[in-house]
Design an enzyme around this catalytic site. Structure first.
Site, PDB file in Angstrom:
ATOM      1  N   LYS A   1       5.574   5.041   3.007  1.00  0.00           N
ATOM      2  CA  LYS A   1       5.274   5.436   1.617  1.00  0.00           C
ATOM      3  C   LYS A   1       4.030   6.322   1.542  1.00  0.00           C
ATOM      4  O   LYS A   1       4.022   7.331   0.865  1.00  0.00           O
ATOM      5  CB  LYS A   1       4.966   4.200   0.745  1.00  0.00           C
ATOM      6  CG  LYS A   1       6.123   3.317   0.441  1.00  0.00           C
ATOM      7  CD  LYS A   1       5.690   2.198  -0.495  1.00  0.00           C
ATOM      8  CE  LYS A   1       4.465   1.509  -0.067  1.00  0.00           C
ATOM      9  NZ  LYS A   1       4.303   0.296   0.492  1.00  0.00           N
TER      10      LYS A   1
ATOM     11  N   ARG B   1       3.338  -4.189  -8.676  1.00  0.00           N
ATOM     12  CA  ARG B   1       3.684  -5.177  -7.659  1.00  0.00           C
ATOM     13  C   ARG B   1       4.527  -6.307  -8.259  1.00  0.00           C
ATOM     14  O   ARG B   1       5.153  -7.051  -7.534  1.00  0.00           O
ATOM     15  CB  ARG B   1       2.418  -5.831  -7.098  1.00  0.00           C
ATOM     16  CG  ARG B   1       1.602  -5.005  -6.150  1.00  0.00           C
ATOM     17  CD  ARG B   1       2.146  -5.065  -4.728  1.00  0.00           C
ATOM     18  NE  ARG B   1       1.163  -5.356  -3.709  1.00  0.00           N
ATOM     19  CZ  ARG B   1       0.372  -4.484  -3.113  1.00  0.00           C
ATOM     20  NH1 ARG B   1       0.423  -3.220  -3.451  1.00  0.00           N
ATOM     21  NH2 ARG B   1      -0.462  -4.859  -2.181  1.00  0.00           N
TER      22      ARG B   1
ATOM     23  N   ARG C   1       0.433  -1.369  16.809  1.00  0.00           N
ATOM     24  CA  ARG C   1      -0.806  -0.604  16.589  1.00  0.00           C
ATOM     25  C   ARG C   1      -1.972  -1.232  17.352  1.00  0.00           C
ATOM     26  O   ARG C   1      -2.222  -2.424  17.258  1.00  0.00           O
ATOM     27  CB  ARG C   1      -1.121  -0.537  15.098  1.00  0.00           C
ATOM     28  CG  ARG C   1      -2.338   0.325  14.809  1.00  0.00           C
ATOM     29  CD  ARG C   1      -2.420   0.727  13.391  1.00  0.00           C
ATOM     30  NE  ARG C   1      -2.578  -0.425  12.516  1.00  0.00           N
ATOM     31  CZ  ARG C   1      -2.883  -0.326  11.229  1.00  0.00           C
ATOM     32  NH1 ARG C   1      -3.024   0.868  10.688  1.00  0.00           N
ATOM     33  NH2 ARG C   1      -3.013  -1.388  10.482  1.00  0.00           N
TER      34      ARG C   1
ATOM     35  N   ARG D   1      -5.851  -5.523  15.668  1.00  0.00           N
ATOM     36  CA  ARG D   1      -6.515  -6.078  14.482  1.00  0.00           C
ATOM     37  C   ARG D   1      -5.725  -7.275  13.969  1.00  0.00           C
ATOM     38  O   ARG D   1      -4.507  -7.318  14.116  1.00  0.00           O
ATOM     39  CB  ARG D   1      -6.580  -5.007  13.375  1.00  0.00           C
ATOM     40  CG  ARG D   1      -7.546  -3.896  13.674  1.00  0.00           C
ATOM     41  CD  ARG D   1      -7.644  -2.889  12.551  1.00  0.00           C
ATOM     42  NE  ARG D   1      -6.826  -3.225  11.387  1.00  0.00           N
ATOM     43  CZ  ARG D   1      -6.625  -2.414  10.361  1.00  0.00           C
ATOM     44  NH1 ARG D   1      -7.179  -1.231  10.364  1.00  0.00           N
ATOM     45  NH2 ARG D   1      -5.880  -2.764   9.355  1.00  0.00           N
TER      46      ARG D   1
ATOM     47  N   ARG E   1       2.953 -10.776   5.613  1.00  0.00           N
ATOM     48  CA  ARG E   1       2.872  -9.644   4.673  1.00  0.00           C
ATOM     49  C   ARG E   1       4.273  -9.207   4.239  1.00  0.00           C
ATOM     50  O   ARG E   1       4.511  -8.873   3.079  1.00  0.00           O
ATOM     51  CB  ARG E   1       2.141  -8.465   5.314  1.00  0.00           C
ATOM     52  CG  ARG E   1       0.624  -8.632   5.281  1.00  0.00           C
ATOM     53  CD  ARG E   1      -0.047  -7.683   6.262  1.00  0.00           C
ATOM     54  NE  ARG E   1       0.065  -6.278   5.924  1.00  0.00           N
ATOM     55  CZ  ARG E   1      -0.053  -5.280   6.813  1.00  0.00           C
ATOM     56  NH1 ARG E   1      -0.246  -5.540   8.090  1.00  0.00           N
ATOM     57  NH2 ARG E   1       0.045  -4.037   6.424  1.00  0.00           N
TER      58      ARG E   1
HETATM   59  P1  AMP Z   1      -2.386  -2.801  -0.014  1.00  0.00           P
HETATM   60  O1  AMP Z   1      -3.310  -1.887   0.717  1.00  0.00           O
HETATM   61  O2  AMP Z   1      -1.434  -2.088  -0.929  1.00  0.00           O
HETATM   62  O3  AMP Z   1      -1.686  -3.771   0.897  1.00  0.00           O
HETATM   63  O4  AMP Z   1      -3.309  -3.689  -0.989  1.00  0.00           O
HETATM   64  C1  AMP Z   1      -4.369  -4.470  -0.484  1.00  0.00           C
HETATM   65  C2  AMP Z   1      -4.734  -5.558  -1.479  1.00  0.00           C
HETATM   66  O5  AMP Z   1      -5.158  -4.976  -2.723  1.00  0.00           O
HETATM   67  C3  AMP Z   1      -3.593  -6.487  -1.871  1.00  0.00           C
HETATM   68  O6  AMP Z   1      -3.431  -7.534  -0.946  1.00  0.00           O
HETATM   69  C4  AMP Z   1      -4.063  -7.004  -3.229  1.00  0.00           C
HETATM   70  O7  AMP Z   1      -5.081  -7.967  -3.087  1.00  0.00           O
HETATM   71  C5  AMP Z   1      -4.698  -5.767  -3.820  1.00  0.00           C
HETATM   72  N1  AMP Z   1      -3.726  -4.957  -4.605  1.00  0.00           N
HETATM   73  C6  AMP Z   1      -3.283  -3.709  -4.334  1.00  0.00           C
HETATM   74  N2  AMP Z   1      -2.431  -3.287  -5.274  1.00  0.00           N
HETATM   75  C7  AMP Z   1      -2.325  -4.291  -6.178  1.00  0.00           C
HETATM   76  C8  AMP Z   1      -1.582  -4.480  -7.374  1.00  0.00           C
HETATM   77  N3  AMP Z   1      -0.744  -3.537  -7.853  1.00  0.00           N
HETATM   78  N4  AMP Z   1      -1.723  -5.655  -8.032  1.00  0.00           N
HETATM   79  C9  AMP Z   1      -2.541  -6.621  -7.579  1.00  0.00           C
HETATM   80  N5  AMP Z   1      -3.262  -6.515  -6.460  1.00  0.00           N
HETATM   81  C10 AMP Z   1      -3.167  -5.371  -5.755  1.00  0.00           C
END
Ligand code: AMP
Length: 217
Positions: A13, A86, A125, A158, A169
């Site tokens: 993405k 989300r 990775r 990591r 995840r």
């Molecule tokens: P990501 O890099 O997209 O995996 O986001 C990392 C973290 O940011 C997630 O685990 C959430 O804690 C927070 N986060 C990112 N986008 C959202 C969203 N749309 N709603 C709520 N939390 C978010």
């Protein structure tokens, strides 16, 4: 160009969002990246979000929607949402926000990927603990002998990239997204692309589905 990208971590993405955003002058809005940047800068929203992020929980909608509102103000030529919405509640709030601004969403793109392939991709990775540079054991192997960088530094995996975490995840993603996909399917704006196809092919699929093929040349 006003798009939402849905897909698990590692489905490509971010790559597509960056490419299309720069080609069409749209804003790539990655909520995860923005939150990490805010947290690093120590601003109010970043501090409020930090604990949730560390625990792998969703940041409360109130904070996310405030941030999205501000980001939309900075997106006169459209946006590509990456990591938002989300949940169905966020999708509904986003629809209301767009309607209030008189803005219409073009499409919601789902990046389809096979779970086993994704597991392999995400757990391959390896990172240099000193420079932060990362390699992929399959697609971009490190230069040194074994899992070592060019200068001999031993690369590490990591926590994020370990099988157990990756599995978790992907489970969280699946749980959250099923309902969202259903929500957008009803709007008639949803379509899927093959996330494992070569980068240029995925770009072409997206442009063709949103009727922008000619602008791609
Ligand atoms: P990501 O890099 O997209 O995996 O986001 C990392 C973290 O940011 C997630 O685990 C959430 O804690 C927070 N986060 C990112 N986008 C959202 C969203 N749309 N709603 C709520 N939390 C978010």
């Amino acid at each position: 160009m006003r798009l939402i990208f849905l897909g698990p971590p590692g489905a490509g993405k971010g790559t597509q969002a960056r490419l299309l955003a720069s080609r069409f002058g749209a804003r790539h809005i990655s909520t995860g990246d923005i939150l990490r940047e805010y947290a690093a800068k120590g601003n109010e929203l970043g501090i409020a979000a930090e604990g949730f992020m560390r625990r792998g929980e969703l940041v409360p909608d109130r904070l996310i929607l405030k941030m999205i509102g501000a980001e939309l103000e900075r997106s006169p030529h459209g946006f590509i949402m990456d990591g938002f919405p989300r949940t169905t509640a966020q999708a509904e709030a986003f629809d209301a926000l767009l309607a209030q601004k008189g803005v219409v969403l073009d499409a919601v793109v789902v990046f389809d990927v096979d779970r086993n392939t994704l597991m392999t991709r995400l757990t391959s990775r390896w990172t240099n603990p000193i420079t932060g540079k990362s390699y992929n054991a399959i697609t971009n192997p490190p230069p040194g002998p074994g899992m070592r960088d060019a200068d001999g530094t031993e690369l590490i995996q990591r926590d994020d990239d370990k099988a157990e975490t990756v599995r978790r995840r992907l489970d969280v993603y699946q749980q959250q997204t099923q309902e969202l996909v259903q929500y957008y399917r009803l709007s008639g704006k949803l379509f899927s692309v093959d996330g494992l196809a070569p980068v240029e092919e995925v770009t072409a699929q997206i442009l063709s589905k949103i009727g922008r093929e000619r602008a791609a040349s």
